[in-house]
Design an enzyme around this catalytic site. Structure first.
Site, PDB file in Angstrom:
ATOM      1  N   ILE A  76       0.855  -1.191   0.000  1.00 20.67           N
ATOM      2  CA  ILE A  76       0.000   0.000   0.000  1.00 20.67           C
ATOM      3  C   ILE A  76       0.891   1.241   0.000  1.00 20.67           C
ATOM      4  O   ILE A  76       1.438   1.649   1.007  1.00 20.67           O
ATOM      5  CB  ILE A  76      -1.001  -0.023   1.185  1.00 20.67           C
ATOM      6  CG1 ILE A  76      -0.284  -0.130   2.532  1.00 20.67           C
ATOM      7  CG2 ILE A  76      -1.952  -1.205   1.056  1.00 20.67           C
ATOM      8  CD1 ILE A  76      -1.227   0.005   3.731  1.00 20.67           C
ATOM      9  N   ASP A  77       1.024   1.863  -1.171  1.00 20.71           N
ATOM     10  CA  ASP A  77       1.984   2.941  -1.352  1.00 20.71           C
ATOM     11  C   ASP A  77       1.296   4.157  -1.968  1.00 20.71           C
ATOM     12  O   ASP A  77       0.301   4.034  -2.686  1.00 20.71           O
ATOM     13  CB  ASP A  77       3.114   2.465  -2.265  1.00 20.71           C
ATOM     14  CG  ASP A  77       4.295   3.420  -2.289  1.00 20.71           C
ATOM     15  OD1 ASP A  77       4.479   4.162  -1.304  1.00 20.71           O
ATOM     16  OD2 ASP A  77       5.018   3.436  -3.299  1.00 20.71           O
ATOM     17  N   GLY A  78       1.858   5.336  -1.691  1.00 19.50           N
ATOM     18  CA  GLY A  78       1.367   6.569  -2.291  1.00 19.50           C
ATOM     19  C   GLY A  78       0.631   7.491  -1.343  1.00 19.50           C
ATOM     20  O   GLY A  78       0.112   8.528  -1.764  1.00 19.50           O
TER      21      GLY A  78
END
Length: 304
Positions: free
Chosen positions: A77-79
């Protein structure tokens, strides 16, 4: 149960941030209110609940073959911080916006028959980020565990925490231990939260444990094989159902690397890198990743 206030900070102007723009007409987006304190407002029942019937309808309309879905999905889960900066918000607000997205992904995965979901919440290396950010993130996912425990029990979801960073607080470890005990007999889906996790450390720990066994004379070095190593890795908690290795790994945010996530276990995983930031990752994005998975020719190094 009301979610706790997790972090005090210098106040920006009060704002309302719309998050998790899922495309189900019956489920309006969740709302997070940002004021002098970052606090999480639990989504309305319509926003947070995904019925099995609605989920199956989504799957049917997508044209995906339910029998060919991945059994184990890993997700990085990135950003969060880029999503927050683009909106003039703090990094903590970006993390907070991502939690309801994960809650809905868990529900969809359970309804679609995906047997294991491993979520890379933060890496061992991430634990060196500014203390305020790390403290907020760890409390956020401690709350995630506690707030969703009743649902995990009801839906047959077994929860495990993987990772070994020494900076993880005792309250998080306690919440995870309590959830593990409460859900240990569940078998519908395994949910593994990788918090303070490192793929290299995972393999290193397995090697050290096997070396110690060999030193004590309980194991011959020549007997060490892939199965023994895999049995010492964090995801071995799902090995009973043959689910320790992901079939599909999704990383949001546009970056195209594993960043130390499930290095051994992802040897034959299909990798998908959507450009969407995690707080905006919707059911359509999840379905597209699953469609990409089904379009791949999985040969595992062999010829067909």
């Amino acid at each position: 149960m009301h979610a706790p206030t997790l972090l005090t900070r210098s106040p920006p102007p009060a704002a309302v941030v719309t998050v998790a723009a899922w495309h189900c007409p019956a489920a309006p987006p969740a709302m997070i209110v940002v004021s002098r304190r970052v606090r999480i407002i639990r989504p309305s029942a319509a926003a947070s609940t995904v019925t099995a019937e609605a989920a199956q309808l989504l799957l049917q309309e997508s044209g995906l073959r339910s029998e060919s879905l991945p059994r184990h999905v890993g997700v990085v889960i990135d950003g969060h911080s880029r999503w927050a900066r683009a909106r003039g918000l703090s990094v903590s607000e970006g993390h907070a916006a991502g939690r309801p997205v994960l809650e809905r992904m868990v529900r969809l995965s359970r309804a679609w028959g995906i047997r294991a979901l491993t979520v890379f919440v933060c890496s061992h290396e991430n634990m060196t980020r500014p203390k305020a950010e790390v403290d907020f993130l760890l409390q956020l996912y401690e709350g995630f565990i506690r707030d969703n425990l009743d649902e995990f029990c009801r839906e047959g979801i077994r929860l495990h925490l993987i990772g070994d960073s020494p900076g993880r607080p005792s309250s998080l470890l306690s919440a995870a231990s309590e959830a593990h005990e409460a859900t240990r007999s569940n078998s519908a889906m395994v949910l593994m939260l990788a918090i303070g996790y490192s793929g290299r450390r995972d393999v290193l720990r397995a090697c050290r444990e096997l070396a110690a066994e060999a030193r004590r004379g309980r194991l011959r070095p020549e007997d060490i094989d892939e199965a023994l190593v895999a049995g010492r890795l964090g995801t071995s908690v799902a090995a009973g159902g043959g689910l320790s290795c992901p079939d599909l790994v999704i990383r949001t945010g546009g970056e195209q690397r594993l960043s130390n996530f499930l290095l051994w276990q992802s040897a034959f995983a299909e990798l998908v890198f959507p450009d969407v930031m995690w707080p905006d990752f919707g059911e359509g994005d999840y379905l597209r990743a699953l469609r990409t998975y089904q379009s791949r020719d999985r040969r595992f190094g062999q010829r067909k």
